[in-house]
Design a protein around this motif. Structure first.
Motif, PDB file in Angstrom:
ATOM      1  N   VAL A 106      -3.660  23.969   4.638  1.00 46.79           N
ATOM      2  CA  VAL A 106      -4.795  23.609   5.430  1.00 46.79           C
ATOM      3  C   VAL A 106      -4.605  22.559   6.380  1.00 46.79           C
ATOM      4  O   VAL A 106      -4.082  21.429   5.815  1.00 46.79           O
ATOM      5  N   THR A 107      -5.391  22.437   7.373  1.00 43.13           N
ATOM      6  CA  THR A 107      -5.252  21.573   8.521  1.00 43.13           C
ATOM      7  C   THR A 107      -6.446  21.386   8.827  1.00 43.13           C
ATOM      8  O   THR A 107      -7.366  22.329   9.086  1.00 43.13           O
ATOM      9  N   ALA A 108      -7.212  20.130   9.660  1.00 42.15           N
ATOM     10  CA  ALA A 108      -8.440  19.997  10.167  1.00 42.15           C
ATOM     11  C   ALA A 108      -8.733  20.813  11.225  1.00 42.15           C
ATOM     12  O   ALA A 108      -7.727  20.617  12.114  1.00 42.15           O
ATOM     13  N   VAL A 109     -10.177  20.907  11.617  1.00 45.97           N
ATOM     14  CA  VAL A 109     -10.453  21.835  12.763  1.00 45.97           C
ATOM     15  C   VAL A 109      -9.932  20.787  13.944  1.00 45.97           C
ATOM     16  O   VAL A 109      -9.560  21.184  15.218  1.00 45.97           O
ATOM     17  N   GLY A 110     -10.291  19.517  14.037  1.00 46.85           N
ATOM     18  CA  GLY A 110     -10.370  18.613  14.964  1.00 46.85           C
ATOM     19  C   GLY A 110      -8.855  18.309  15.292  1.00 46.85           C
ATOM     20  O   GLY A 110      -8.856  17.960  16.561  1.00 46.85           O
ATOM     21  N   SER A 111      -7.999  18.485  14.546  1.00 45.34           N
ATOM     22  CA  SER A 111      -6.514  18.228  14.906  1.00 45.34           C
ATOM     23  C   SER A 111      -5.704  19.325  15.313  1.00 45.34           C
ATOM     24  O   SER A 111      -4.597  19.282  16.210  1.00 45.34           O
ATOM     25  N   VAL A 112      -6.012  20.333  14.541  1.00 45.10           N
ATOM     26  CA  VAL A 112      -5.130  21.713  14.579  1.00 45.10           C
ATOM     27  C   VAL A 112      -3.515  21.224  14.745  1.00 45.10           C
ATOM     28  O   VAL A 112      -2.902  21.855  15.674  1.00 45.10           O
ATOM     29  N   VAL A 113      -2.955  20.278  13.888  1.00 49.51           N
ATOM     30  CA  VAL A 113      -1.602  20.003  14.258  1.00 49.51           C
ATOM     31  C   VAL A 113      -0.638  21.195  13.825  1.00 49.51           C
ATOM     32  O   VAL A 113       0.199  21.642  14.681  1.00 49.51           O
ATOM     33  N   ALA A 141      -5.292  38.878  13.373  1.00 49.07           N
ATOM     34  CA  ALA A 141      -4.388  38.498  14.340  1.00 49.07           C
ATOM     35  C   ALA A 141      -4.896  38.403  15.787  1.00 49.07           C
ATOM     36  O   ALA A 141      -4.822  37.361  16.390  1.00 49.07           O
ATOM     37  N   GLY A 142      -5.728  39.533  16.131  1.00 49.76           N
ATOM     38  CA  GLY A 142      -6.211  39.438  17.644  1.00 49.76           C
ATOM     39  C   GLY A 142      -7.189  38.319  18.011  1.00 49.76           C
ATOM     40  O   GLY A 142      -7.462  37.841  19.014  1.00 49.76           O
ATOM     41  N   GLN A 143      -7.801  37.720  16.844  1.00 51.98           N
ATOM     42  CA  GLN A 143      -8.823  36.724  16.733  1.00 51.98           C
ATOM     43  C   GLN A 143      -8.159  35.186  16.788  1.00 51.98           C
ATOM     44  O   GLN A 143      -9.003  34.393  17.106  1.00 51.98           O
ATOM     45  N   GLN A 144      -6.978  35.260  16.138  1.00 48.58           N
ATOM     46  CA  GLN A 144      -6.551  33.675  15.800  1.00 48.58           C
ATOM     47  C   GLN A 144      -6.488  32.912  17.033  1.00 48.58           C
ATOM     48  O   GLN A 144      -6.697  31.676  17.098  1.00 48.58           O
ATOM     49  N   ALA A 145      -5.928  33.420  18.040  1.00 45.22           N
ATOM     50  CA  ALA A 145      -5.640  32.507  19.385  1.00 45.22           C
ATOM     51  C   ALA A 145      -6.901  32.159  19.792  1.00 45.22           C
ATOM     52  O   ALA A 145      -7.197  30.933  20.278  1.00 45.22           O
ATOM     53  N   GLN A 146      -8.099  32.913  19.797  1.00 47.12           N
ATOM     54  CA  GLN A 146      -9.406  32.526  20.160  1.00 47.12           C
ATOM     55  C   GLN A 146      -9.933  31.613  19.296  1.00 47.12           C
ATOM     56  O   GLN A 146     -10.751  30.640  19.855  1.00 47.12           O
ATOM     57  N   VAL A 147      -9.583  31.667  18.123  1.00 43.99           N
ATOM     58  CA  VAL A 147     -10.146  30.521  16.941  1.00 43.99           C
ATOM     59  C   VAL A 147      -9.268  29.174  17.553  1.00 43.99           C
ATOM     60  O   VAL A 147      -9.997  27.916  17.586  1.00 43.99           O
ATOM     61  N   GLN A 148      -8.226  29.199  17.553  1.00 48.81           N
ATOM     62  CA  GLN A 148      -7.437  27.954  17.996  1.00 48.81           C
ATOM     63  C   GLN A 148      -7.840  27.339  19.279  1.00 48.81           C
ATOM     64  O   GLN A 148      -8.053  26.306  19.516  1.00 48.81           O
ATOM     65  N   THR A 149      -7.961  28.195  20.201  1.00 41.78           N
ATOM     66  CA  THR A 149      -8.302  27.815  21.764  1.00 41.78           C
ATOM     67  C   THR A 149      -9.933  26.963  21.439  1.00 41.78           C
ATOM     68  O   THR A 149      -9.927  25.840  22.044  1.00 41.78           O
ATOM     69  N   GLN A 159     -12.294  19.756  20.411  1.00 42.83           N
ATOM     70  CA  GLN A 159     -11.380  18.373  20.508  1.00 42.83           C
ATOM     71  C   GLN A 159     -11.547  17.757  21.626  1.00 42.83           C
ATOM     72  O   GLN A 159     -11.653  16.720  21.927  1.00 42.83           O
ATOM     73  N   ALA A 160     -11.221  18.596  22.993  1.00 38.22           N
ATOM     74  CA  ALA A 160     -11.007  18.014  24.307  1.00 38.22           C
ATOM     75  C   ALA A 160     -12.426  17.510  24.736  1.00 38.22           C
ATOM     76  O   ALA A 160     -12.473  16.543  25.537  1.00 38.22           O
ATOM     77  N   ASP A 161     -13.526  18.256  24.442  1.00 34.96           N
ATOM     78  CA  ASP A 161     -14.911  17.860  24.837  1.00 34.96           C
ATOM     79  C   ASP A 161     -15.202  16.549  24.167  1.00 34.96           C
ATOM     80  O   ASP A 161     -15.827  15.914  24.790  1.00 34.96           O
ATOM     81  N   ALA A 162     -14.796  16.481  23.098  1.00 34.10           N
ATOM     82  CA  ALA A 162     -15.089  15.048  22.108  1.00 34.10           C
ATOM     83  C   ALA A 162     -14.580  14.245  22.776  1.00 34.10           C
ATOM     84  O   ALA A 162     -15.173  13.053  22.879  1.00 34.10           O
ATOM     85  N   GLN A 163     -13.287  14.258  23.460  1.00 36.53           N
ATOM     86  CA  GLN A 163     -12.331  13.151  23.725  1.00 36.53           C
ATOM     87  C   GLN A 163     -13.186  12.819  25.222  1.00 36.53           C
ATOM     88  O   GLN A 163     -13.066  11.555  25.350  1.00 36.53           O
ATOM     89  N   ALA A 164     -13.513  13.823  25.947  1.00 37.10           N
ATOM     90  CA  ALA A 164     -13.923  13.764  27.207  1.00 37.10           C
ATOM     91  C   ALA A 164     -15.405  12.849  27.088  1.00 37.10           C
ATOM     92  O   ALA A 164     -15.577  12.025  28.035  1.00 37.10           O
ATOM     93  N   ILE A 165     -16.303  13.342  26.100  1.00 42.66           N
ATOM     94  CA  ILE A 165     -17.527  12.505  25.813  1.00 42.66           C
ATOM     95  C   ILE A 165     -17.214  11.026  25.645  1.00 42.66           C
ATOM     96  O   ILE A 165     -17.850  10.146  25.862  1.00 42.66           O
ATOM     97  N   ALA A 166     -16.399  10.948  24.475  1.00 47.58           N
ATOM     98  CA  ALA A 166     -16.065   9.508  24.103  1.00 47.58           C
ATOM     99  C   ALA A 166     -15.277   8.680  25.079  1.00 47.58           C
ATOM    100  O   ALA A 166     -15.770   7.629  25.474  1.00 47.58           O
ATOM    101  N   ALA A 167     -14.642   9.341  26.149  1.00 47.81           N
ATOM    102  CA  ALA A 167     -14.068   8.767  27.354  1.00 47.81           C
ATOM    103  C   ALA A 167     -15.139   8.244  28.428  1.00 47.81           C
ATOM    104  O   ALA A 167     -15.040   7.064  28.996  1.00 47.81           O
ATOM    105  N   ASP A 168     -16.057   9.148  28.476  1.00 48.08           N
ATOM    106  CA  ASP A 168     -17.092   8.943  29.394  1.00 48.08           C
ATOM    107  C   ASP A 168     -18.005   7.695  29.031  1.00 48.08           C
ATOM    108  O   ASP A 168     -18.398   7.023  29.873  1.00 48.08           O
ATOM    109  N   ALA A 169     -18.301   7.806  27.899  1.00 50.35           N
ATOM    110  CA  ALA A 169     -19.169   6.659  27.174  1.00 50.35           C
ATOM    111  C   ALA A 169     -18.354   5.227  27.362  1.00 50.35           C
ATOM    112  O   ALA A 169     -19.138   4.273  27.578  1.00 50.35           O
ATOM    113  N   SER A 170     -17.004   5.246  27.063  1.00 48.61           N
ATOM    114  CA  SER A 170     -16.374   3.958  27.271  1.00 48.61           C
ATOM    115  C   SER A 170     -16.213   3.566  28.570  1.00 48.61           C
ATOM    116  O   SER A 170     -16.481   2.399  28.787  1.00 48.61           O
TER     117      SER A 170
END
Length: 238
Positions: free
Chosen positions: A23-30, A59-67, A73-84
């Motif tokens: 199990v891994t977190a959605v936010g990190s998908v390491v 299997a056909g949906q796994q790549a979509q979920v990962q993307t 995660q990228a959107d959250a980082q962009a929002i944080a960067a804009d606020a900063s």
């Protein structure tokens, strides 16, 4: 086709990734990004029942979920960067405004000090007569031209025109001028005329004595003849 009830089981808190079961977190998908296998933890186990394993997704949906996870995660980082960045810009603007206010205050204080120093220098120059009243030969009478010549030698050149303007208005350079209603006397219409005795007992007959008194009066009361003339223009008296 992926069933709706199975899609809804994908937790926003995380989704499980293992070679099959880790199990891994959605936010990190390491595990998804690198292909490494994350070790299970107590926290992961606690949320496993609320999560959908990646292996459970077709299997056909796994790549979509990962993307979707990476996009979130990228959107959250962009929002944080804009606020900063916005916070930094606001702080920089406040600092600049404070610096500008201090600079303006210093410039105003400097200008005020320089103006004060200039005025003091002018006053000092105004008090510096080039010739004293006692140095003139006493005569039985004086013409206007003679009186003006005396004044030109006793009053600093930069102040003479202002001095002359006042005398013109007060007595037209008549050192024996008397105001019939008030009794004001002399070049400056001193009231009473005996005030001028403070600089010489011959104040009634000697224009040089009157000039000395008038210059002293303008300097002590207004700062200079030009300051006295400014007051006269505003009030028609001094």
């Amino acid at each position: 086709m992926l069933e709706g009830n199975r899609v809804s089981r994908i937790s926003v808190r995380g989704f499980a990734v293992a070679s099959a079961t880790a199990v891994t977190a959605v936010g990190s998908v390491v595990g998804v990004a690198s292909g490494s296998v994350a070790q299970p933890s107590n926290d992961a186990e606690a949320t496993a029942s609320d999560s959908t394993l990646l292996a459970d997704i077709p299997a056909g949906q796994q790549a979509q979920v990962q993307t979707a996870s990476l996009t979130q995660q990228a959107d959250a980082q962009a929002i944080a960067a804009d606020a900063s960045a916005k916070k930094d810009a606001e702080e920089a603007a406040r600092k600049q405004a404070a610096d500008d206010a201090v600079a303006k205050q210093k410039a105003a204080a400097k200008a005020e000090q320089e103006a004060k120093e200039r005025k003091e220098a002018e006053k000092a120059a105004s008090r510096s007569a080039t010739r004293d009243a006692s140095s003139f030969t006493v005569q039985a009478s004086y013409t206007v031209a003679q009186i003006q010549a005396m004044a030109a030698q006793m009053v600093p050149s930069g102040q003479f025109q202002c001095f002359s303007n006042i005398v013109n208005h007060e007595s037209s350079w008549n050192y024996r001028a008397v105001n019939a209603s008030s009794g004001a006397y002399g070049l400056f219409q001193a009231l009473p005329g005996s005030k001028m005795s403070s600089v010489g007992s011959d104040w009634q007959t000697n224009p040089a004595t009157q000039i000395k008194w008038g210059l002293n009066y303008m300097n002590s009361r207004y700062g200079s003849p030009c300051d006295a003339w400014s007051f006269w223009q505003a009030n028609s008296w001094y």
